[in-house]
Design a protein around this motif. Structure first.
Motif, PDB file in Angstrom:
ATOM      1  N   VAL A 106      -8.086  -6.710 -23.936  1.00 52.02           N
ATOM      2  CA  VAL A 106      -7.819  -5.748 -25.003  1.00 52.02           C
ATOM      3  C   VAL A 106      -9.154  -5.050 -25.286  1.00 52.02           C
ATOM      4  CG1 VAL A 106      -7.156  -5.497 -27.425  1.00 52.02           C
ATOM      5  CG2 VAL A 106      -5.990  -7.172 -25.970  1.00 52.02           C
ATOM      6  N   CYS A 110     -10.357  -2.445 -30.449  1.00 51.44           N
ATOM      7  CA  CYS A 110      -9.039  -2.791 -31.008  1.00 51.44           C
ATOM      8  C   CYS A 110      -8.966  -4.227 -31.516  1.00 51.44           C
ATOM      9  CB  CYS A 110      -7.958  -2.595 -29.941  1.00 51.44           C
ATOM     10  SG  CYS A 110      -7.837  -0.899 -29.351  1.00 51.44           S
ATOM     11  N   THR A 115      -5.340  -8.468 -34.988  1.00 49.31           N
ATOM     12  CA  THR A 115      -4.891  -8.213 -33.616  1.00 49.31           C
ATOM     13  C   THR A 115      -5.223  -9.381 -32.688  1.00 49.31           C
ATOM     14  OG1 THR A 115      -6.932  -7.056 -33.001  1.00 49.31           O
ATOM     15  CG2 THR A 115      -5.125  -5.709 -33.876  1.00 49.31           C
TER      16      THR A 115
END
Length: 153
Positions: A106, A110, A115
């Motif tokens: 990822v 982000c 997350t």
């Protein structure tokens, strides 16, 4: 090259995948008994073959509200910290074989505590699949509250 399989599903027109090893079942949508005053993304509980299982709305968990429930909604049953949990998704698309060359991290920009469950991105012809680790979907505090909800029944 090592290959793994993901259960690929859709939530609000986005594609996500969970390692098939974390999935114990895929079920059609069920009647959910609501639990008042629970977390907003807990839809309630279901009785699945004698087991009381909390149902989570991934649209609300991922803050993707504003879209009504899909007519093709399905439940993906996963085990998180020894608790069976049903994840409500718009639909299950396929079992996808992932080659290591398709997997990416990822992007760092982000990554944040909200997350943490997103553990990889898979490139494939039709676009991207965001891989979720079911064990990272909930914080320790959320798991404790989930356990309280289950034990209250």
């Amino acid at each position: 090259m090592e290959c793994k399989q993901l259960v690929v599903f859709n939530v609000q027109n986005e594609r996500y995948g969970i390692n098939i090893e974390q999935v114990s079942a895929i079920e059609k949508d069920q009647n959910v008994s609501r639990i008042p005053n629970s977390m907003d993304y807990i839809k309630g509980i279901i009785n699945l073959r004698g087991d009381i299982i909390p149902v989570f709305d991934l649209k609300k968990k991922f803050k993707l509200e504003g879209v009504t429930k899909s007519a093709t909604a399905q439940l993906i049953i996963v085990k998180v910290y020894d608790i069976q949990i049903a994840l409500e998704v718009d639909n299950v698309e396929e079992i996808f074989n992932v080659a290591e060359g398709q997997m990416m991290d990822v992007p760092k920009i982000c990554v944040n505590p909200e997350t943490a469950c997103f553990v990889g991105v898979i490139r494939e012809k039709g676009g991207l699949i965001i891989q979720i680790d079911a064990n990272k979907l909930f914080t320790k505090e959320e798991i404790e509250r989930i356990t309280e909800v289950i034990n209250a029944e």
